[in-house]
Design an enzyme around this catalytic site. Structure first.
Site, short mmCIF file in Angstrom:
data_model
loop_
_atom_site.label_atom_id
_atom_site.label_comp_id
_atom_site.label_asym_id
_atom_site.label_seq_id
_atom_site.Cartn_x
_atom_site.Cartn_y
_atom_site.Cartn_z
N TYR A 75 32.67 32.73 43.34
CA TYR A 75 31.22 32.55 43.40
C TYR A 75 30.79 32.30 44.84
O TYR A 75 29.97 31.43 45.11
CB TYR A 75 30.80 31.36 42.53
CG TYR A 75 31.21 31.44 41.08
CD1 TYR A 75 30.45 32.17 40.16
CD2 TYR A 75 32.34 30.79 40.61
CE1 TYR A 75 30.81 32.23 38.82
CE2 TYR A 75 32.71 30.85 39.27
CZ TYR A 75 31.94 31.57 38.38
OH TYR A 75 32.29 31.64 37.05
N ASN A 112 40.41 41.78 35.00
CA ASN A 112 39.54 41.17 36.00
C ASN A 112 38.42 40.38 35.36
O ASN A 112 37.96 40.68 34.26
CB ASN A 112 38.97 42.24 36.94
CG ASN A 112 40.07 42.91 37.72
OD1 ASN A 112 41.16 42.36 37.83
ND2 ASN A 112 39.79 44.08 38.26
N HIS A 129 40.59 38.73 30.16
CA HIS A 129 40.68 37.35 30.68
C HIS A 129 39.31 36.70 30.84
O HIS A 129 39.16 35.76 31.63
CB HIS A 129 41.42 37.35 32.01
CG HIS A 129 42.88 37.68 31.87
ND1 HIS A 129 43.61 38.30 32.86
CD2 HIS A 129 43.74 37.50 30.83
CE1 HIS A 129 44.86 38.47 32.44
NE2 HIS A 129 44.96 38.01 31.20
N CYS A 137 29.90 24.44 28.75
CA CYS A 137 30.05 22.99 28.90
C CYS A 137 31.27 22.52 28.12
O CYS A 137 31.43 22.84 26.95
CB CYS A 137 28.80 22.28 28.40
SG CYS A 137 28.99 20.48 28.40
N CYS A 140 29.59 19.82 25.23
CA CYS A 140 28.75 20.22 24.09
C CYS A 140 28.89 21.71 23.75
O CYS A 140 28.36 22.17 22.75
CB CYS A 140 27.27 19.90 24.36
SG CYS A 140 26.49 21.01 25.56
N ASN A 223 48.36 52.86 42.34
CA ASN A 223 48.65 51.63 43.07
C ASN A 223 49.28 52.03 44.40
O ASN A 223 50.19 52.86 44.42
CB ASN A 223 49.64 50.75 42.25
CG ASN A 223 49.65 49.30 42.71
OD1 ASN A 223 49.63 49.00 43.90
ND2 ASN A 223 49.68 48.39 41.74
N PRO A 224 48.83 51.47 45.53
CA PRO A 224 49.46 51.82 46.80
C PRO A 224 50.92 51.37 46.85
O PRO A 224 51.71 51.91 47.63
CB PRO A 224 48.63 51.05 47.85
CG PRO A 224 47.42 50.56 47.16
CD PRO A 224 47.70 50.54 45.69
N GLU A 225 51.27 50.38 46.01
CA GLU A 225 52.65 49.86 45.97
C GLU A 225 53.20 50.03 44.56
O GLU A 225 52.45 49.90 43.60
CB GLU A 225 52.68 48.35 46.24
CG GLU A 225 51.95 47.89 47.49
CD GLU A 225 52.71 48.26 48.73
OE1 GLU A 225 53.95 48.43 48.62
OE2 GLU A 225 52.07 48.40 49.78
#
Ligand code: NAD
Length: 259
Positions: A75, A112, A129, A137, A140, A223-225
């Site tokens: 954030y 993500n 996820h 909260c 409550c 994926n680069p790897e």
């Protein structure tokens, strides 16, 4: 781009074009080009922050210590010292959303929590996820959007006095049943899984591409790897960044690839 990569892209595009049901499975790598840091690898979050701050038990016991880390990572737009605007989708998110509209892609399962698939327009989506977009909260149960004003003073508090927790899955927390069942349903029906930017180290999420492979489907990986999927279940490996690969595949599917 070298000849081998061009050929792998051609092969991947042909598989996508001939598929009955395609799912995408995305990890932190697809959002790296939007400026969201990955957890692992060069420049990853764990080089700078304490991994415990995203563990459920630690968060419940020390929300005042965990919240500054969480705000800083996810954030940043609400940080008092940060001028960074909210993260924006990149070309890879946009291509997946367009493919969904065009009937090329059936479903997206993302690990993500940044909301960028939804922001790009993906609707057939499991946020496996959870999401940073809302907070609940812990006293409550009230759910609210993650507004800047709420995050200016940490830990953020509900009018009832309870502390808000982000609606993403912490380490040690169970997967939301609706997100889980929609992801597994789509995986069981799919004959192709396009894995983008995931190490495959986080379970149970990492079982999704394995369900497709176990049912005889093909895994295409961007994926680069190499990842834990690569030598295990990947049929076509595209060693590239997410946007470059998705744009190149999209051109091929539209028959406009430049030789
Ligand atoms: P990870 O952080 O463990 O690994 C990132 C992967 O992305 C690596 O394999 C890396 O090689 C690859 N990568 C890096 N740059 C890339 C690029 N430009 N294009 C394509 N791939 C690239 O990520 P993970 O496997 O998704 O697992 C980490 C967990 O952390 C997941 O559960 C995820 O929810 C969470 N996470 C989410 C975000 C987010 O919401 N954007 C960010 C960090 C971590």
């Amino acid at each position: 781009m070298n000849h081998d990569t061009e050929r792998a892209l051609d092969k991947a595009a042909a598989i996508l074009a001939g598929a009955r049901s395609v799912i995408a499975f995305t990890g932190a790598g697809i959002s790296a080009e939007s400026g969201v840091p990955t957890f692992r690898g060069a420049g990853g979050i764990w080089e700078r922050y304490d991994e415990r701050h995203l563990e459920l038990g630690y968060f419940r016991a020390h929300p005042e210590l965990a919240w500054p880390t969480i705000r800083d990572i996810f954030y940043a737009f609400a940080s008092p010292d940060g001028e960074r605007p909210p993260f924006q989708p990149n070309d890879a998110h946009r291509v997946l959303a367009a493919w969904e509209q065009q009937g090329i892609l059936n479903f997206t399962v993302t690990q993500n929590i940044d909301g960028l698939h939804a922001a790009a327009g993906s609707r057939r989506l499991s946020e496996f996820h959870g999401t940073t977009a809302t907070l609940s909260c812990m006293r409550c149960g009230a759910r609210v959007p993650s507004a800047r004003e709420l995050l200016e003073t940490l830990p953020p508090r509900c009018p009832c006095g309870g502390i808000y927790k982000p609606d993403f899955t912490f380490f040690g927390e169970g997967i939301d049943p609706a997100a889980s069942s929609s992801a597994y349903d789509a995986a069981r029906k799919a004959d192709v899984c396009l894995v983008i930017g995931s190490t495959g180290l986080v379970y149970p999420a990492a079982t999704i591409p394995r369900v497709v492979a176990g049912g005889g489907g093909t895994v295409i990986e961007v994926n680069p790897e190499p990842s834990t999927f690569t030598d295990d279940i990947t049929g076509v490996f595209l060693p590239m960044g997410a946007s470059e690969a998705l744009v190149a595949l999209d051109r091929r599917l539209r028959g406009t690839a430049t030789p």
